[in-house]
Write a protein that holds these residues in place. Sequence first.
Motif, PDB file in Angstrom:
ATOM      1  N   HIS A 183       0.717  -1.263   0.003  1.00  0.00           N
ATOM      2  CA  HIS A 183      -0.014   0.253  -0.086  1.00  0.00           C
ATOM      3  C   HIS A 183       0.918   1.323  -0.092  1.00  0.00           C
ATOM      4  CE1 HIS A 183      -3.060  -3.093   0.764  1.00  0.00           C
ATOM      5  NE2 HIS A 183      -2.491  -3.196   1.993  1.00  0.00           N
ATOM      6  N   ASN A 186       3.481   1.750  -1.994  1.00  0.00           N
ATOM      7  CA  ASN A 186       3.794   2.285  -3.326  1.00  0.00           C
ATOM      8  C   ASN A 186       2.471   2.791  -3.755  1.00  0.00           C
ATOM      9  OD1 ASN A 186       6.372   1.179  -3.303  1.00  0.00           O
ATOM     10  ND2 ASN A 186       5.860  -0.664  -3.587  1.00  0.00           N
ATOM     11  N   ASP A 187       1.298   2.294  -3.271  1.00  0.00           N
ATOM     12  CA  ASP A 187      -0.053   2.878  -4.058  1.00  0.00           C
ATOM     13  C   ASP A 187      -0.217   4.152  -3.707  1.00  0.00           C
ATOM     14  OD1 ASP A 187      -0.596   0.099  -4.889  1.00  0.00           O
ATOM     15  OD2 ASP A 187      -1.799  -0.483  -3.194  1.00  0.00           O
ATOM     16  N   GLU A 188       0.171   4.472  -2.521  1.00  0.00           N
ATOM     17  CA  GLU A 188      -0.197   6.071  -2.054  1.00  0.00           C
ATOM     18  C   GLU A 188       1.280   6.556  -1.431  1.00  0.00           C
ATOM     19  OE1 GLU A 188      -0.565   9.383  -2.101  1.00  0.00           O
ATOM     20  OE2 GLU A 188      -2.549   8.479  -2.404  1.00  0.00           O
ATOM     21  N   ARG A 213       1.832   9.303  -0.458  1.00  0.00           N
ATOM     22  CA  ARG A 213       1.596  10.345   0.251  1.00  0.00           C
ATOM     23  C   ARG A 213       1.372   9.833   1.992  1.00  0.00           C
ATOM     24  NH1 ARG A 213      -2.816  13.883  -2.407  1.00  0.00           N
ATOM     25  NH2 ARG A 213      -3.301  11.697  -2.921  1.00  0.00           N
ATOM     26  N   MET A 214       1.248   8.326   1.807  1.00  0.00           N
ATOM     27  CA  MET A 214       1.119   7.802   3.193  1.00  0.00           C
ATOM     28  C   MET A 214       2.183   7.637   3.962  1.00  0.00           C
ATOM     29  SD  MET A 214      -1.066   3.953   3.651  1.00  0.00           S
ATOM     30  CE  MET A 214       0.248   3.103   3.182  1.00  0.00           C
ATOM     31  N   TYR A 215       2.793   9.003   4.375  1.00  0.00           N
ATOM     32  CA  TYR A 215       4.074   9.369   5.108  1.00  0.00           C
ATOM     33  C   TYR A 215       4.131   8.531   6.387  1.00  0.00           C
ATOM     34  CZ  TYR A 215       4.590  12.930   1.523  1.00  0.00           C
ATOM     35  OH  TYR A 215       4.542  13.773   0.477  1.00  0.00           O
ATOM     36  N   ASN A 269       7.497   4.991   3.605  1.00  0.00           N
ATOM     37  CA  ASN A 269       7.565   6.299   3.114  1.00  0.00           C
ATOM     38  C   ASN A 269       8.350   7.324   4.224  1.00  0.00           C
ATOM     39  OD1 ASN A 269       6.687   5.375   0.746  1.00  0.00           O
ATOM     40  ND2 ASN A 269       4.529   5.832   1.486  1.00  0.00           N
ATOM     41  N   SER A 306      -5.778  10.187   8.160  1.00  0.00           N
ATOM     42  CA  SER A 306      -6.047  10.136   6.767  1.00  0.00           C
ATOM     43  C   SER A 306      -4.930  10.606   5.978  1.00  0.00           C
ATOM     44  CB  SER A 306      -7.463  11.100   6.497  1.00  0.00           C
ATOM     45  OG  SER A 306      -6.805  12.245   6.930  1.00  0.00           O
ATOM     46  N   ILE A 307      -4.966  10.503   4.563  1.00  0.00           N
ATOM     47  CA  ILE A 307      -3.878  10.813   3.854  1.00  0.00           C
ATOM     48  C   ILE A 307      -3.512  12.446   3.949  1.00  0.00           C
ATOM     49  CG2 ILE A 307      -2.935  11.200   1.641  1.00  0.00           C
ATOM     50  CD1 ILE A 307      -2.828   8.475   2.542  1.00  0.00           C
ATOM     51  N   ASP A 308      -4.755  13.315   4.202  1.00  0.00           N
ATOM     52  CA  ASP A 308      -4.567  14.653   4.178  1.00  0.00           C
ATOM     53  C   ASP A 308      -3.865  15.002   5.688  1.00  0.00           C
ATOM     54  OD1 ASP A 308      -5.931  15.763   1.931  1.00  0.00           O
ATOM     55  OD2 ASP A 308      -7.594  14.662   2.989  1.00  0.00           O
TER      56      ASP A 308
END
Length: 366
Positions: A14, A16-18, A20-22, A27, A315-317
């Motif tokens: 997951h 790599n999929d997103e 911004r999933m810091y 990441n 959340s990603i934000d």
Amino acid sequence: MVKVLAVLYKGGVHANDEPRMYGCLENELGLREWLESHGHTYVVTDDKEGPNSVLDKEIVDAEIVITTPFHPGYINRERIAKAKNLKLLVTAGVGSDHIDLTAANEKKITVAEVTGSNVTSVAEHVVMTMLTLVRNFVPAHEQIVSGGWDVAAVAKNSFDIEGKVIATIGSGRIGQRVLKRLGAFDPKELLYYDYQALPAEVEAELHCRRVASLEELVAQADIVTVNCPLHESTHGLVNKELLAKFKPGSWLVNTARGAICVKEDVAEALETGILRGYGGDVWFPQPAPASHPWRAMRNKYGGGNAMTPHISGTSIDAQVRYAEGTKSIIATYFAGTKEYRPQDLIVIDGAYATRAYGADKAVRKA
């Protein structure tokens, strides 16, 4: 140069999929290039349990340690004692209850978190969970997935938020945002409990009323949401004695900390009908063991519960915000100015920087 140690959760495919999933292991809060370009060492791990864990081995000479509320590395007195170089503990997110703050104070270790990074995300999750519980969404969805179609079986436990009395334990940044969002649903009344009243103009804006007694608050409420920090006076706050004061058949939402609610008492309240449903995003410990009673508990009414693995504040934000905030805190440390954002500081120079974690009656900060 400085050694920085981060304890994060495993993202796997997951990550790599997103990108911004810091907050995940892969990441790395987006910090590696920045830290290493300045000559610092950066160690990132999800291995945090036991004396042979990477956390225990690497904390010995780490100067900065970063943890998250979602996969917390519990920084207890023993770990602080062995961390001879430790100067800064950063929570990438909000909530530093996984840190022994007394021990940090004794060693004059600064503890900071990214205050405000998750408030919108958590407030939205609270409202979502209320709707999920009150509308009995989970059993309805499970019925469809299993191939069934029995409207009566789920409709008998489906209600509206409109016209209900809704109460928050804690009226800090998250609690206020929850109240603000709930106003659109035209509830009968919005209540809050906190150690001091909100300013009159804020109460007027949110159309809410303070209740001085926690017992009185829960006795009036159809829905109760927990939005206070975990500290000595809130540990086990929602227990058998308090639950006995709840309105029979009410709903309880907890996105604050799992240890604020006594797990066995919540499960019993569901079985006896005191609670019609429980929505919990937080657990103790985390990750929760497979045997944790909240994973499988059921309630008397046949209604559903709404459990998630502490995702409300990540959340990603929110991850973008707390990654940026973590970098800012560390940059301030490197600058040697101690000009941190005041709201981010928990302890500094051997003293509490905020009442939220030091005062017995403090409820508000979350």
